[in-house]
Motif scaffolding. Structure first.
Motif, PDB file in Angstrom:
ATOM      1  N   TRP A  28      35.304  -8.501  36.694  1.00 56.56           N
ATOM      2  CA  TRP A  28      34.274  -7.212  36.618  1.00 56.56           C
ATOM      3  C   TRP A  28      34.667  -5.855  37.170  1.00 56.56           C
ATOM      4  N   ILE A  29      35.563  -6.078  38.353  1.00 57.84           N
ATOM      5  CA  ILE A  29      36.444  -4.874  38.944  1.00 57.84           C
ATOM      6  C   ILE A  29      37.530  -4.567  37.878  1.00 57.84           C
ATOM      7  N   VAL A  30      38.240  -5.403  37.341  1.00 59.98           N
ATOM      8  CA  VAL A  30      39.407  -5.027  36.467  1.00 59.98           C
ATOM      9  C   VAL A  30      38.717  -4.373  35.200  1.00 59.98           C
ATOM     10  N   ASP A  31      37.812  -4.654  34.859  1.00 54.80           N
ATOM     11  CA  ASP A  31      37.182  -4.234  33.403  1.00 54.80           C
ATOM     12  C   ASP A  31      36.623  -2.689  33.945  1.00 54.80           C
ATOM     13  N   LEU A  32      36.170  -2.700  35.029  1.00 53.79           N
ATOM     14  CA  LEU A  32      35.642  -1.167  35.577  1.00 53.79           C
ATOM     15  C   LEU A  32      36.738  -0.287  35.812  1.00 53.79           C
ATOM     16  N   LEU A  33      37.875  -0.645  36.407  1.00 55.58           N
ATOM     17  CA  LEU A  33      38.942  -0.013  36.500  1.00 55.58           C
ATOM     18  C   LEU A  33      39.556   0.519  35.406  1.00 55.58           C
ATOM     19  N   GLY A  34      39.588  -0.410  34.211  1.00 55.96           N
ATOM     20  CA  GLY A  34      40.039   0.065  32.989  1.00 55.96           C
ATOM     21  C   GLY A  34      39.343   1.234  32.249  1.00 55.96           C
ATOM     22  N   ASP A  44      36.811  13.738  31.315  1.00 56.81           N
ATOM     23  CA  ASP A  44      36.549  14.546  32.795  1.00 56.81           C
ATOM     24  C   ASP A  44      36.392  13.451  34.085  1.00 56.81           C
ATOM     25  N   ALA A  45      37.284  12.382  34.129  1.00 55.11           N
ATOM     26  CA  ALA A  45      37.316  11.375  35.055  1.00 55.11           C
ATOM     27  C   ALA A  45      38.971  11.363  35.392  1.00 55.11           C
ATOM     28  N   TYR A  46      39.298  10.096  35.630  1.00 55.90           N
ATOM     29  CA  TYR A  46      40.834   9.802  35.923  1.00 55.90           C
ATOM     30  C   TYR A  46      41.763  10.001  35.016  1.00 55.90           C
ATOM     31  N   ASP A  47      43.149  10.777  35.084  1.00 56.56           N
ATOM     32  CA  ASP A  47      44.121  10.478  34.075  1.00 56.56           C
ATOM     33  C   ASP A  47      44.707   9.115  33.747  1.00 56.56           C
ATOM     34  N   ALA A  48      44.685   8.494  35.089  1.00 54.24           N
ATOM     35  CA  ALA A  48      45.429   7.029  35.427  1.00 54.24           C
ATOM     36  C   ALA A  48      44.681   6.402  36.421  1.00 54.24           C
ATOM     37  N   VAL A  49      44.572   5.236  36.274  1.00 55.23           N
ATOM     38  CA  VAL A  49      44.167   4.105  37.222  1.00 55.23           C
ATOM     39  C   VAL A  49      45.255   3.057  37.226  1.00 55.23           C
ATOM     40  N   CYS A  50      45.368   2.560  38.566  1.00 54.93           N
ATOM     41  CA  CYS A  50      46.505   1.658  38.608  1.00 54.93           C
ATOM     42  C   CYS A  50      45.809   0.402  39.689  1.00 54.93           C
ATOM     43  N   LEU A  51      46.367  -0.765  39.249  1.00 51.61           N
ATOM     44  CA  LEU A  51      45.691  -2.011  40.121  1.00 51.61           C
ATOM     45  C   LEU A  51      47.076  -2.834  40.305  1.00 51.61           C
ATOM     46  N   ILE A  52      46.949  -3.118  41.827  1.00 52.92           N
ATOM     47  CA  ILE A  52      48.226  -3.800  42.217  1.00 52.92           C
ATOM     48  C   ILE A  52      47.405  -4.994  42.837  1.00 52.92           C
ATOM     49  N   ILE A  53      48.038  -5.978  42.752  1.00 52.04           N
ATOM     50  CA  ILE A  53      47.513  -7.355  43.432  1.00 52.04           C
ATOM     51  C   ILE A  53      48.228  -7.978  44.379  1.00 52.04           C
ATOM     52  N   ARG A  82      51.921  -9.411  39.426  1.00 57.65           N
ATOM     53  CA  ARG A  82      51.949  -8.581  38.175  1.00 57.65           C
ATOM     54  C   ARG A  82      51.564  -9.005  36.815  1.00 57.65           C
ATOM     55  N   LYS A  83      51.408 -10.417  36.911  1.00 62.90           N
ATOM     56  CA  LYS A  83      50.997 -10.949  35.705  1.00 62.90           C
ATOM     57  C   LYS A  83      49.663 -10.674  35.335  1.00 62.90           C
ATOM     58  N   ALA A  84      48.675 -10.643  36.379  1.00 68.84           N
ATOM     59  CA  ALA A  84      47.209 -10.639  36.473  1.00 68.84           C
ATOM     60  C   ALA A  84      47.085  -9.242  36.185  1.00 68.84           C
ATOM     61  N   VAL A  85      47.971  -8.363  36.176  1.00 65.98           N
ATOM     62  CA  VAL A  85      47.301  -6.772  35.922  1.00 65.98           C
ATOM     63  C   VAL A  85      47.618  -6.286  34.448  1.00 65.98           C
ATOM     64  N   PRO A  86      46.755  -5.921  33.803  1.00 72.90           N
ATOM     65  CA  PRO A  86      46.666  -5.227  32.457  1.00 72.90           C
ATOM     66  C   PRO A  86      47.707  -4.327  32.361  1.00 72.90           C
ATOM     67  N   SER A  87      48.400  -4.255  31.390  1.00 67.97           N
ATOM     68  CA  SER A  87      49.576  -3.283  31.096  1.00 67.97           C
ATOM     69  C   SER A  87      48.894  -1.893  31.376  1.00 67.97           C
ATOM     70  N   THR A  88      47.706  -1.534  30.686  1.00 65.39           N
ATOM     71  CA  THR A  88      47.148  -0.167  31.128  1.00 65.39           C
ATOM     72  C   THR A  88      46.956   0.141  32.489  1.00 65.39           C
ATOM     73  N   LEU A  89      46.728  -0.918  33.362  1.00 61.72           N
ATOM     74  CA  LEU A  89      46.607  -0.619  34.850  1.00 61.72           C
ATOM     75  C   LEU A  89      47.940  -0.701  35.828  1.00 61.72           C
ATOM     76  N   PRO A 116      51.188  -0.048  37.663  1.00 63.11           N
ATOM     77  CA  PRO A 116      52.331   1.007  38.160  1.00 63.11           C
ATOM     78  C   PRO A 116      53.097   1.799  37.380  1.00 63.11           C
ATOM     79  N   GLU A 117      53.718   1.043  36.497  1.00 66.37           N
ATOM     80  CA  GLU A 117      54.499   1.710  35.512  1.00 66.37           C
ATOM     81  C   GLU A 117      54.067   2.730  34.397  1.00 66.37           C
ATOM     82  N   VAL A 118      52.692   2.409  33.987  1.00 65.54           N
ATOM     83  CA  VAL A 118      52.005   3.327  33.242  1.00 65.54           C
ATOM     84  C   VAL A 118      51.124   4.334  33.967  1.00 65.54           C
ATOM     85  N   PHE A 119      50.836   3.965  35.163  1.00 68.81           N
ATOM     86  CA  PHE A 119      50.126   4.967  36.257  1.00 68.81           C
ATOM     87  C   PHE A 119      51.049   6.110  36.475  1.00 68.81           C
ATOM     88  N   PHE A 120      52.426   5.931  36.946  1.00 69.08           N
ATOM     89  CA  PHE A 120      53.058   6.989  37.487  1.00 69.08           C
ATOM     90  C   PHE A 120      53.731   7.671  36.250  1.00 69.08           C
TER      91      PHE A 120
END
Length: 344
Positions: free
Chosen positions: A222-228, A235-244, A304-311, A313-317
Motif C-alpha cells: 500500500w505504501i509503495v502504491d501511494l508513493l508511486g 501540482d504535486a511532486y515531480d519525483a518520488v524516491c523509495l529506498i529500502i 534495490r530489487k524491491a523498489v519499482p524502477s519509477t521510484l 534513486p536513479e530516476v529520482f535524481f
C-alpha cells in the motif's frame, strides 16, 4: 547540551567525514554521476556506498528517531548527490560544512570580502549561532498557506527556491504511522507547489526492509502504491524516491515512533520552545579517531530489487536535475550542465 543536540553533534562529525572522503574520491575519478550506456541511454548513477555508510551512523550512535539523526542521514545524502550533479555547493542545503544554511547574499559577501573581513565573518558564521534562523540547520519555506520545514533545498536570492525535497524515514510501526506520513507529504506537496510552481519538488522515503515481511506485506504494498501515485499529478511532486535499507536484527535499531523531530509550530514561527539557540557543530576530533569510529559502522545493505524502477534513486535524481536545468536559462548552473553533457 541536550541529548538530541549532543547526538547531532556526534552525527555531523561522522557525516562530514564520510562526505569529505567520498567527494575526494569522486574528484579523482570521472567527476560526474551521469553514465551513458552502449545503447545511448543516459542514466544518473547515485553513490549508494555513501548512503549505506550514512545510514549506519544512527545505528552506531543508537540515536532515537526524535533526535532527528536517523532522518538527517537521508538529508546529507540527498544534498551530497545534488553537489555531485554539479550544483553550487553553497546553495545546496544542508551544506557540507557549518553553517548548513547560508543565504546566497552571504555567499556573495564572502567572495568579495578581504582576508581580515573573511576572518571576522567566518568566525561569526561558524559559531553555531542561527541569527534569527537565517543560518543554521533548518530551512523553513513559506508555501501557499503555511510555512514548512523542508529537508533539502537549493535556493538563491535571484532565483528563489529551485529544489525542495522532503525526506521521511520509517523503520518500525509500519501500520501505525504509514498513513500519517503519506498524507502529510501529499498536503506538503500541494502547499509548496502552489507558491513555487517552477521548483523541482521531490519526496524521498526510506522504508526498512522488515516492512517486507509477510505480516506487513499488505501495508508495504500500500505504501509503495501511494508513493508511486504521489508523483503522477502536475501540482504535486515531480519525483518520488523509495529506498529500502536492511540491517541485522542484532544491531539495536533507533528507538521512537519514527517521528523526525520536526515541530510544525516552530517552523511556522509560532513558538520557539523547541528551537535550539545554536546549531549543533561537529565535534573537534582527530581524523584518526573519526576514521576509527567509521570502521565500526554497522553494515547496512540496500534492497534495490524491491523498489519499482519509477521510484528508484536513479530516476529520482535524474528527474530533479533535469527539471532544474530545463526551467532555467542556459547560462545558469553551467557545471551541472557540463557534467550531464559529459557522462562517463
Amino acid at each position: 547540551m541536550s541529548d538530541a543536540k549532543s547526538l547531532k553533534a556526534q552525527a555531523w562529525t561522522l557525516f562530514d567525514r564520510i562526505v569529505e572522503l567520498a567527494a575526494a574520491s569522486e574528484g579523482r575519478t570521472t567527476g560526474t554521476p551521469w553514465f551513458r550506456y552502449a545503447d545511448g541511454r543516459l542514466t544518473y548513477w547515485p553513490d549508494y556506498a555513501v548512503l549505506q555508510q550514512l545510514l549506519g551512523v544512527p545505528l552506531l550512535l543508537n540515536a532515537p528517531s526524535q533526535s532527528g539523526v536517523p532522518a538527517l542521514g537521508l538529508d546529507v545524502w540527498t544534498s551530497y548527490e545534488l553537489r555531485r550533479a554539479g550544483f553550487e555547493p553553497d546553495l545546496v542545503w544542508p551544506r557540507a560544512t557549518p553553517p548548513r544554511i547560508l543565504p546566497s547574499t552571504l555567499v556573495a559577501l564572502r567572495r568579495e570580502a578581504t582576508r581580515e573581513q573573511l576572518r571576522v565573518l567566518d568566525s561569526m558564521l561558524q559559531s553555531g549561532k542561527t541569527y534569527n534562523n537565517e543560518t543554521g540547520a533548518s530551512a523553513n519555506i513559506l508555501g501557499k498557506n503555511y510555512v514548512k520545514q523542508v529537508d533539502v533545498v537549493m535556493s538563491a536570492w535571484n532565483t528563489g527556491p529551485e529544489i525542495l525535497i522532503s525526506t521521511k524515514r520509517m523503520d518500525s510501526s509500519f501500520g501505525k504511522n504509514a498513513a500519517n506520513r503519506v498524507e502529510e507529504s501529499y498536503g506538503d506537496a500541494k502547499n509548496l507547489r502552489s507558491r513555487h510552481p517552477q521548483a523541482a519538488l521531490g519526496f524521498l522515503f526510506s522504508l526498512r526492509s522488515t516492512a517486507l515481511k509477510p505480516q506487513f506485506e499488505d501495508v508495504a504494498a500500500w505504501i509503495v502504491d501511494l508513493l508511486g501515485k504521489l508523483g503522477r499529478e502536475d501540482d504535486a511532486y515531480d519525483a518520488v524516491c523509495l529506498i529500502i535499507p536492511e540491517w541485522s536484527d542484532e544491531v539495536a535499531e533507533p528507538s521512537g515512533d519514527d517521528g523526525d523531530g520536526e515541530d510544525p509550530l516552530v517552523s511556522a514561527g509560532l513558538t520557539s520552545a523547541r528551537l535550539p539557540e545554536d546549531e549543533p557543530l561537529p565535534l573537534e576530533l582527530p581524523e584518526s579517531e573519526v576514521d576509527r569510529q567509521l570502521r565500526q559502522l554497522p553494515a547496512v545493505e540496500l534492497n534495490r530489487k524491491a523498489v519499482p524502477s519509477t521510484l528508484s534513486p536513479e530516476v529520482f535524481f535524474a528527474t530533479i536535475v533535469n527539471r532544474v536545468l530545463d526551467n532555467s536559462p542556459v547560462n545558469f548552473h553551467r557545471e551541472a550542465r557540463r557534467r550531464r553533457a559529459n557522462p562517463a
